[in-house]
Design a protein around this motif. Structure first.
Motif, PDB file in Angstrom:
ATOM      1  N   THR A  51     -63.069  13.821  73.957  1.00  0.00           N
ATOM      2  CA  THR A  51     -62.347  12.968  75.986  1.00  0.00           C
ATOM      3  C   THR A  51     -63.702  11.875  75.535  1.00  0.00           C
ATOM      4  OG1 THR A  51     -63.679  14.561  77.105  1.00  0.00           O
ATOM      5  CG2 THR A  51     -61.462  15.432  76.553  1.00  0.00           C
ATOM      6  N   ARG A  52     -64.161  11.372  74.593  1.00  0.00           N
ATOM      7  CA  ARG A  52     -65.127  10.242  74.004  1.00  0.00           C
ATOM      8  C   ARG A  52     -63.975   9.574  74.649  1.00  0.00           C
ATOM      9  NH1 ARG A  52     -68.391   8.992  69.127  1.00  0.00           N
ATOM     10  NH2 ARG A  52     -66.133   8.064  68.291  1.00  0.00           N
ATOM     11  N   GLN A  53     -64.415   8.149  75.277  1.00  0.00           N
ATOM     12  CA  GLN A  53     -63.942   6.811  74.925  1.00  0.00           C
ATOM     13  C   GLN A  53     -65.309   5.819  73.955  1.00  0.00           C
ATOM     14  OE1 GLN A  53     -65.527   5.302  78.749  1.00  0.00           O
ATOM     15  NE2 GLN A  53     -63.873   6.084  79.976  1.00  0.00           N
ATOM     16  N   SER A  54     -64.050   6.290  73.471  1.00  0.00           N
ATOM     17  CA  SER A  54     -63.816   5.154  71.505  1.00  0.00           C
ATOM     18  C   SER A  54     -63.255   3.444  72.087  1.00  0.00           C
ATOM     19  CB  SER A  54     -63.276   5.662  70.860  1.00  0.00           C
ATOM     20  OG  SER A  54     -63.422   6.754  70.430  1.00  0.00           O
ATOM     21  N   ASP A  55     -64.028   2.986  70.543  1.00  0.00           N
ATOM     22  CA  ASP A  55     -63.631   1.073  71.191  1.00  0.00           C
ATOM     23  C   ASP A  55     -61.785   1.664  70.638  1.00  0.00           C
ATOM     24  OD1 ASP A  55     -65.913   0.470  71.518  1.00  0.00           O
ATOM     25  OD2 ASP A  55     -66.034   0.224  69.183  1.00  0.00           O
ATOM     26  N   ALA A  56     -60.902   1.885  70.070  1.00  0.00           N
ATOM     27  CA  ALA A  56     -59.593   2.008  69.518  1.00  0.00           C
ATOM     28  C   ALA A  56     -59.357   3.835  69.084  1.00  0.00           C
ATOM     29  CB  ALA A  56     -59.710   1.462  68.019  1.00  0.00           C
ATOM     30  N   ALA A  57     -57.598   3.686  68.829  1.00  0.00           N
ATOM     31  CA  ALA A  57     -57.301   5.419  68.532  1.00  0.00           C
ATOM     32  C   ALA A  57     -56.582   4.705  67.617  1.00  0.00           C
ATOM     33  CB  ALA A  57     -57.294   5.399  68.866  1.00  0.00           C
ATOM     34  N   VAL A  58     -57.203   5.407  65.811  1.00  0.00           N
ATOM     35  CA  VAL A  58     -56.014   5.378  65.282  1.00  0.00           C
ATOM     36  C   VAL A  58     -55.424   5.661  65.230  1.00  0.00           C
ATOM     37  CG1 VAL A  58     -56.578   5.629  62.456  1.00  0.00           C
ATOM     38  CG2 VAL A  58     -58.571   4.674  63.712  1.00  0.00           C
ATOM     39  N   ILE A  59     -54.118   6.217  64.650  1.00  0.00           N
ATOM     40  CA  ILE A  59     -52.753   6.821  64.688  1.00  0.00           C
ATOM     41  C   ILE A  59     -53.227   6.657  63.253  1.00  0.00           C
ATOM     42  CG2 ILE A  59     -50.282   7.045  65.707  1.00  0.00           C
ATOM     43  CD1 ILE A  59     -52.712   4.875  67.854  1.00  0.00           C
ATOM     44  N   LEU A  60     -52.362   8.072  62.654  1.00  0.00           N
ATOM     45  CA  LEU A  60     -52.097   7.581  61.615  1.00  0.00           C
ATOM     46  C   LEU A  60     -50.090   8.012  61.226  1.00  0.00           C
ATOM     47  CD1 LEU A  60     -55.372  10.368  60.444  1.00  0.00           C
ATOM     48  CD2 LEU A  60     -55.061   7.861  59.690  1.00  0.00           C
ATOM     49  N   GLY A  61     -50.782   7.192  60.312  1.00  0.00           N
ATOM     50  CA  GLY A  61     -49.010   7.142  60.284  1.00  0.00           C
ATOM     51  C   GLY A  61     -48.173   7.981  59.336  1.00  0.00           C
ATOM     52  N   GLU A  78     -46.902   8.812  70.768  1.00  0.00           N
ATOM     53  CA  GLU A  78     -47.076   9.071  72.467  1.00  0.00           C
ATOM     54  C   GLU A  78     -47.991   9.629  73.032  1.00  0.00           C
ATOM     55  OE1 GLU A  78     -43.595  11.606  73.304  1.00  0.00           O
ATOM     56  OE2 GLU A  78     -41.905  10.108  73.107  1.00  0.00           O
ATOM     57  N   HIS A  79     -48.737  11.080  72.023  1.00  0.00           N
ATOM     58  CA  HIS A  79     -50.320  11.095  72.111  1.00  0.00           C
ATOM     59  C   HIS A  79     -51.616   9.653  72.233  1.00  0.00           C
ATOM     60  CE1 HIS A  79     -53.708  13.805  72.878  1.00  0.00           C
ATOM     61  NE2 HIS A  79     -54.172  13.189  71.587  1.00  0.00           N
ATOM     62  N   ALA A  80     -51.215   8.938  72.302  1.00  0.00           N
ATOM     63  CA  ALA A  80     -51.960   7.834  71.730  1.00  0.00           C
ATOM     64  C   ALA A  80     -51.445   6.969  73.023  1.00  0.00           C
ATOM     65  CB  ALA A  80     -51.967   7.463  70.627  1.00  0.00           C
ATOM     66  N   ILE A  81     -50.676   6.848  73.528  1.00  0.00           N
ATOM     67  CA  ILE A  81     -50.003   6.107  74.401  1.00  0.00           C
ATOM     68  C   ILE A  81     -50.437   6.523  75.939  1.00  0.00           C
ATOM     69  CG2 ILE A  81     -48.024   5.731  76.503  1.00  0.00           C
ATOM     70  CD1 ILE A  81     -46.739   5.277  73.708  1.00  0.00           C
ATOM     71  N   ALA A  82     -50.868   7.986  76.006  1.00  0.00           N
ATOM     72  CA  ALA A  82     -50.945   9.077  76.080  1.00  0.00           C
ATOM     73  C   ALA A  82     -52.773   8.258  77.155  1.00  0.00           C
ATOM     74  CB  ALA A  82     -50.880  10.446  76.861  1.00  0.00           C
ATOM     75  N   LEU A  83     -53.511   8.467  76.061  1.00  0.00           N
ATOM     76  CA  LEU A  83     -55.012   8.255  75.873  1.00  0.00           C
ATOM     77  C   LEU A  83     -55.190   6.931  76.633  1.00  0.00           C
ATOM     78  CD1 LEU A  83     -56.176   9.688  72.526  1.00  0.00           C
ATOM     79  CD2 LEU A  83     -56.213  10.909  74.925  1.00  0.00           C
ATOM     80  N   TYR A  84     -54.493   5.770  75.646  1.00  0.00           N
ATOM     81  CA  TYR A  84     -54.341   4.665  76.937  1.00  0.00           C
ATOM     82  C   TYR A  84     -54.035   4.233  77.640  1.00  0.00           C
ATOM     83  CZ  TYR A  84     -52.886  -0.299  76.684  1.00  0.00           C
ATOM     84  OH  TYR A  84     -52.655  -2.084  76.900  1.00  0.00           O
ATOM     85  N   ARG A  85     -52.912   5.142  78.427  1.00  0.00           N
ATOM     86  CA  ARG A  85     -52.773   5.201  80.095  1.00  0.00           C
ATOM     87  C   ARG A  85     -54.068   5.735  80.748  1.00  0.00           C
ATOM     88  NH1 ARG A  85     -46.918   7.539  79.470  1.00  0.00           N
ATOM     89  NH2 ARG A  85     -45.597   4.684  78.526  1.00  0.00           N
ATOM     90  N   GLN A  86     -54.629   7.074  80.006  1.00  0.00           N
ATOM     91  CA  GLN A  86     -55.303   7.152  80.842  1.00  0.00           C
ATOM     92  C   GLN A  86     -56.948   6.557  81.027  1.00  0.00           C
ATOM     93  OE1 GLN A  86     -56.303  10.988  78.786  1.00  0.00           O
ATOM     94  NE2 GLN A  86     -53.557  11.594  79.455  1.00  0.00           N
ATOM     95  N   GLY A  87     -57.031   5.547  80.341  1.00  0.00           N
ATOM     96  CA  GLY A  87     -57.964   4.281  80.241  1.00  0.00           C
ATOM     97  C   GLY A  87     -59.443   4.798  78.896  1.00  0.00           C
ATOM     98  N   VAL A 119     -47.471  -0.231  76.691  1.00  0.00           N
ATOM     99  CA  VAL A 119     -49.388  -0.499  75.837  1.00  0.00           C
ATOM    100  C   VAL A 119     -48.680  -1.973  76.031  1.00  0.00           C
ATOM    101  CG1 VAL A 119     -50.927  -0.581  73.879  1.00  0.00           C
ATOM    102  CG2 VAL A 119     -49.184   1.452  74.803  1.00  0.00           C
ATOM    103  N   ASP A 120     -49.628  -2.689  75.998  1.00  0.00           N
ATOM    104  CA  ASP A 120     -49.826  -3.922  75.668  1.00  0.00           C
ATOM    105  C   ASP A 120     -50.020  -4.591  74.401  1.00  0.00           C
ATOM    106  OD1 ASP A 120     -50.495  -7.187  75.781  1.00  0.00           O
ATOM    107  OD2 ASP A 120     -51.677  -6.722  78.025  1.00  0.00           O
ATOM    108  N   PRO A 121     -49.204  -5.455  73.711  1.00  0.00           N
ATOM    109  CA  PRO A 121     -49.430  -5.784  72.586  1.00  0.00           C
ATOM    110  C   PRO A 121     -50.527  -6.533  71.721  1.00  0.00           C
ATOM    111  CG  PRO A 121     -47.944  -7.871  73.316  1.00  0.00           C
ATOM    112  CD  PRO A 121     -47.854  -6.410  74.379  1.00  0.00           C
ATOM    113  N   ARG A 122     -51.750  -7.081  73.085  1.00  0.00           N
ATOM    114  CA  ARG A 122     -52.653  -7.846  72.320  1.00  0.00           C
ATOM    115  C   ARG A 122     -53.106  -6.815  71.999  1.00  0.00           C
ATOM    116  NH1 ARG A 122     -53.374 -11.358  77.274  1.00  0.00           N
ATOM    117  NH2 ARG A 122     -52.360  -9.621  78.267  1.00  0.00           N
TER     118      ARG A 122
END
Length: 215
Positions: A51-61, A78-87, A119-122
């Motif tokens: 649950t570490r707060q990292s700079d970015a999530a890498v979603i493997l294709g 969707e898992h990455a989106i959930a992490l994004y929404r949780q901050g 998710v904000d495209p930026r």
């Protein structure tokens, strides 16, 4: 005298065949044991969840179907989106090229799906050249360095995670695992081939590492 020598020669040949049989059998048993242990370690690693707060999530294709992600890829997104929404994760990096010429890349499809779901495209970066997991990570490091990212959370299927983390470690990435909580591989019929593939690939990368260290 001659009969004695002939007998000794026959016994010598039988002895050599016996040792050869023992050697081959031993190697086969060691190989089977190593395979079973590796498969068990991969399975055990599926519960590793940071649950570490990292700079970015890498979603493997993973595979796409036209403009839509496959069920496997959708679970990762969707898992990455959930992490994004949780901050927990402020930025997302989608990886993966095109399976065939003229098709949209996995990373592009993943980005569009994430944007469609808020998710904000930026806050999204993509790399569209990779075909395999190692390339996913190598290319991620390059674009992450440009963006100033220092650490990452890797998102993939549970059974894929141990190999992905091994590769990330060997590439010097500061990364932690975050496997999907659900997976498209829900039955033993689908899980066993995936586990077998991951076991063989993990063992292959291990042998490659041993060879590289000897050079």
């Amino acid at each position: 005298m001659i009969e004695g020598k002939v007998g000794e020669q026959k016994r010598g040949k039988r002895g050599k065949r016996s040792w050869l049989f023992i050697a081959i059998t031993s190697l086969a048993l060691i190989g089977m044991l190593w395979t079973l242990i590796t498969a068990w370690l991969i399975t055990e690693y599926t519960s590793e969840q940071s649950t570490r707060q990292s700079d970015a999530a890498v979603i493997l294709g993973a595979a796409v179907d036209g403009d839509r992600p496959s069920p496997v890829f959708r679970e990762r997104i969707e898992h990455a989106i959930a992490l994004y929404r949780q901050g927990i994760i402020p930025k997302l990096i989608f990886t993966g090229g095109s399976g065939r010429e003229g098709e949209r890349s996995e990373a592009e499809v993943g980005r569009d799906y994430a944007v469609e779901h808020g998710v904000d495209p930026r806050n999204i970066l993509i790399e569209t050249q990779s075909r395999i997991t190692e390339e996913n990570l190598v290319n991620t490091i390059a674009i992450g360095d440009q963006a100033g990212y220092q650490n990452y959370t890797i998102v993939s299927d549970p059974l894929h995670m141990k190999r992905a983390m091994k590769l990330a470690s060997e590439l010097g990435m500061d990364a932690v695992p975050s496997p999907t909580q659900t997976t498209a591989y829900q039955t033993w019929r689908s899980q066993i081939p995936f586990l077998a593939r991951e076991t063989v690939l993990y063992m292959g990368y291990t042998v490659k590492g041993w060879i590289d260290n000897l050079q």
